[in-house]
Each structure stands twice: as C-alpha cells, then as structure tokens.
Design an enzyme around this catalytic site. Structure first.
Site, PDB file in Angstrom:
ATOM      1  N   CYS A 196       0.764  -1.178   0.118  1.00  0.00           N
ATOM      2  CA  CYS A 196      -0.076  -0.073  -0.083  1.00  0.00           C
ATOM      3  C   CYS A 196       1.014   1.279  -0.067  1.00  0.00           C
ATOM      4  O   CYS A 196       1.351   1.631   1.173  1.00  0.00           O
ATOM      5  CB  CYS A 196      -0.862   0.009   1.292  1.00  0.00           C
ATOM      6  SG  CYS A 196      -2.082   1.447   1.154  1.00  0.00           S
ATOM      7  N   CYS A 250      -0.566   4.224   2.306  1.00  0.00           N
ATOM      8  CA  CYS A 250      -0.195   3.945   3.423  1.00  0.00           C
ATOM      9  C   CYS A 250       0.985   4.198   3.907  1.00  0.00           C
ATOM     10  O   CYS A 250       1.432   4.914   4.927  1.00  0.00           O
ATOM     11  CB  CYS A 250      -0.614   2.671   3.789  1.00  0.00           C
ATOM     12  SG  CYS A 250      -2.109   1.883   3.183  1.00  0.00           S
ATOM     13  N   ASP A 251       1.943   3.668   3.185  1.00  0.00           N
ATOM     14  CA  ASP A 251       3.527   3.601   3.562  1.00  0.00           C
ATOM     15  C   ASP A 251       4.508   4.323   2.832  1.00  0.00           C
ATOM     16  O   ASP A 251       5.837   4.739   3.422  1.00  0.00           O
ATOM     17  CB  ASP A 251       3.743   2.207   3.487  1.00  0.00           C
ATOM     18  CG  ASP A 251       3.151   1.358   4.422  1.00  0.00           C
ATOM     19  OD1 ASP A 251       2.182   1.788   5.426  1.00  0.00           O
ATOM     20  OD2 ASP A 251       2.885   0.141   4.066  1.00  0.00           O
TER      21      ASP A 251
END
Ligand code: NAP
Length: 266
Positions: free
Chosen positions: A92, A95-96
């Site tokens: 992701c 997200c990261d």
C-alpha cells in the site's frame, strides 16, 4: 491489521498504528452493544430467508447479512517477501509511501495501480525503480505517458524479483532477467508490490452477483443482488480502497440494513 502507521485516517493528526486503530474501532462498537466473535465463517446459504451462516459446524440463522470480507493483495510468493512484510515490504503506497522520504525504492507491477503508486511514491522517494515481468505495460496509455515522463521513475523491464534482500529490514532486491536468466541486485529500502488484489468472494460465488473482475456487485449504495444482503468496503470497491472509504461504506451498509429491517418489519 497488516499496516504499520496509518497517516491518512481523519482524527489522528499524529498518525496511528493500524492494529491500534482496529482496537479503537472494536472498543467503540462494543460500547454500543456489538458482540464480536473472531472466527472464520466457513459457509453461507442465502437461498432462503432467514439466511444461514456457518462457522465450522455451528450454524447461525440471521435476518440479514453485511458482507465486509475485503480483498487480499496479491503477493509474489517468496519466503523473503513474507519475512519482511511491514519491514520495508508493503502492498500500500498510499499508507506507507511517506516513510521512504529521500530513499530509493522498488515497485513490482505493470498495471494502472503500479504506475499510479510509482507516480505517488516519487513525492517521497529519491528514486523509484519499477520492475515489470514484460517489456510492455498493461496500464492505460495516459498513465504510461505520465509515468514515463517522470524523471524519478526508472524501468527494469523483463524482470522478476527473485529474492528480497535484508535480514531484519529490506536492503535490496535480486532481480532475474526472464530472457537470459541473469540476476542483478538493486539496492533499496522499500519494496512495494502492486500486482493486483483478489476480492474475498469465494463463499458467495453462485449466490450473489459479481462484477466481471470478481468484486461483489452493489446497487443503490450497499445493496447486493440478494434482498437483505448488503456489502461494503474492499470486497465491492475496486476504485478507492482506503480505510476511510471502507469505514464510510460500512456506515452506508449499516444504515441500508437497518432501514431494510424496519421496512420489512423484521
Ligand atoms: P492489473 O491491471 O491486473 O495489473 C497487474 C499487473 O501486475 C500486470 O502488469 C501484471 O503483469 C503484473 N503481475 C501480476 N501478477 C504478477 C506476478 N506474480 N509477478 C509479477 N508481476 C505480476 O491490476 P491493477 O493494476 O491493480 O488494476 C486493477 C484494475 O483497476 C484495472 O482494471 C485497472 O485499470 C484499474 N485501476 C485504474 C486506475 C485508474 O484509472 N486511475 C488505478 C488503479 C487501478 P502482466 O501485465 O504481465 O500480466
């Protein structure tokens, strides 16, 4: 549960760890009387009402069902990849990505998701090497043009990741040229896998209508093809796929379900 810090869920200006966010969700739902059983549903029968749901041999009868089984990111299937999930290996970018400021990262895939994520990751990373198993991309032309004109994106064609390098964190990847079998090590601190998702719909095949790509079909918000069965989150959303959009669609399903039960006098 699989992600580390979540930076894009509203209400947490300092970010929050994925498992902590889930724990908060759980506590909040329990405060309103939700009884949560952490068990795997093994079978459903939606052919007659009340519907039936099984957890192994235990059978539940229910007036309605909300399906929120999500989608599973496809992985390469390497033991070294499994060992370094959350330690540099991620599925992701949204997200990261921010954890890789001014670092060199690699990304696997050749579809729209891979290119979209590669472009997004260039906001943070100093270099993004896109590793694709062919010399032709599956992604749309417009996305290809955008990615190819980005100077931070480098291309590793006809290559597959053979091994993720690093003991406790990602230190690089070993890639194999699929044409001549030669291997090369590419140093990087992050490896993003963007080779698609599989919606978790197996249990509902033949019982609920699916999209051509396997996701659950929903109508007018969260209604599935079966009256009284609702769906939310990544099992029916292949466009946004974010924690906050999934939470929002969960709310939609709860409201739709409650209204349906009330309307039916159930
Ligand atoms: P996808 O289109 O199925 O692409 C998957 C990519 O991963 C392909 O390039 C495939 O290679 C590669 N791949 C698959 N398995 C692999 C493996 N084991 N090892 C190495 N490479 C592997 O999936 P997606 O990119 O997630 O897109 C899904 C759908 O959402 C598509 O319809 C896409 O157009 C859409 N989407 C649209 C947007 C947008 O319009 N903004 C953004 C994201 C997604 P091959 O090409 O060789 O098969």
């Amino acid at each position: 549960m699989l992600t580390t810090e979540v930076e894009n869920f509203p209400g947490f200006p300092e970010g929050i760890m994925g498992p902590d966010l889930m724990q908060n969700f759980r506590k909040q739902a329990e405060r309103f009387g939700t009884r949560i059983e952490t068990r795997d549903v093994t079978k459903v029968d939606l052919s007659s009402h009340p519907f039936r749901v099984w957890v192994d041999d235990q059978e539940y009868e229910t007036k309605s069902v909300i399906v929120a089984t999500g989608a599973t990111a496809k992985m390469l299937g390497l033991p070294s990849e499994q060992a370094l999930i959350g330690k540099g290996v991620s599925t992701c970018a949204t997200c990261d990505g921010a954890f890789f400021r001014e670092q060199e990262i690699c990304l696997v895939g050749g579809g729209d998701s891979a290119l979209e994520e590669a472009i997004f990751l260039t906001r943070f990373a100093s270099k993004v090497t896109l590793i694709h198993r062919r010399d032709e991309l599956r992604a749309s032309k417009v996305m290809q043009d955008k990615a190819k004109s980005n100077p931070k994106i480098h291309w590793q064609w006809n290559s597959v990741v053979d091994e993720v390098l690093g003991e406790t964190v990602v230190e690089g990847v070993r890639v194999k040229d699929v044409k001549n079998g030669e291997t090369t090590n590419i140093p990087c601190t992050g490896l993003f896998i963007a080779i698609g998702h599989t919606p978790n719909t197996k249990m509902f095949e033949g019982q609920l209508e699916l999209e051509d790509n396997g996701y659950l079909k929903t109508y007018e918000g969260s209604k599935t093809s079966k009256e009284g069965v609702f769906a939310c989150g990544d099992v029916q959303d292949f466009t946004y796929r974010q924690a906050i959009t999934a939470a929002g669609s969960g709310c939609m399903a709860a409201l739709d379900c409650e209204r349906w039960l009330e309307h039916k006098g159930l």
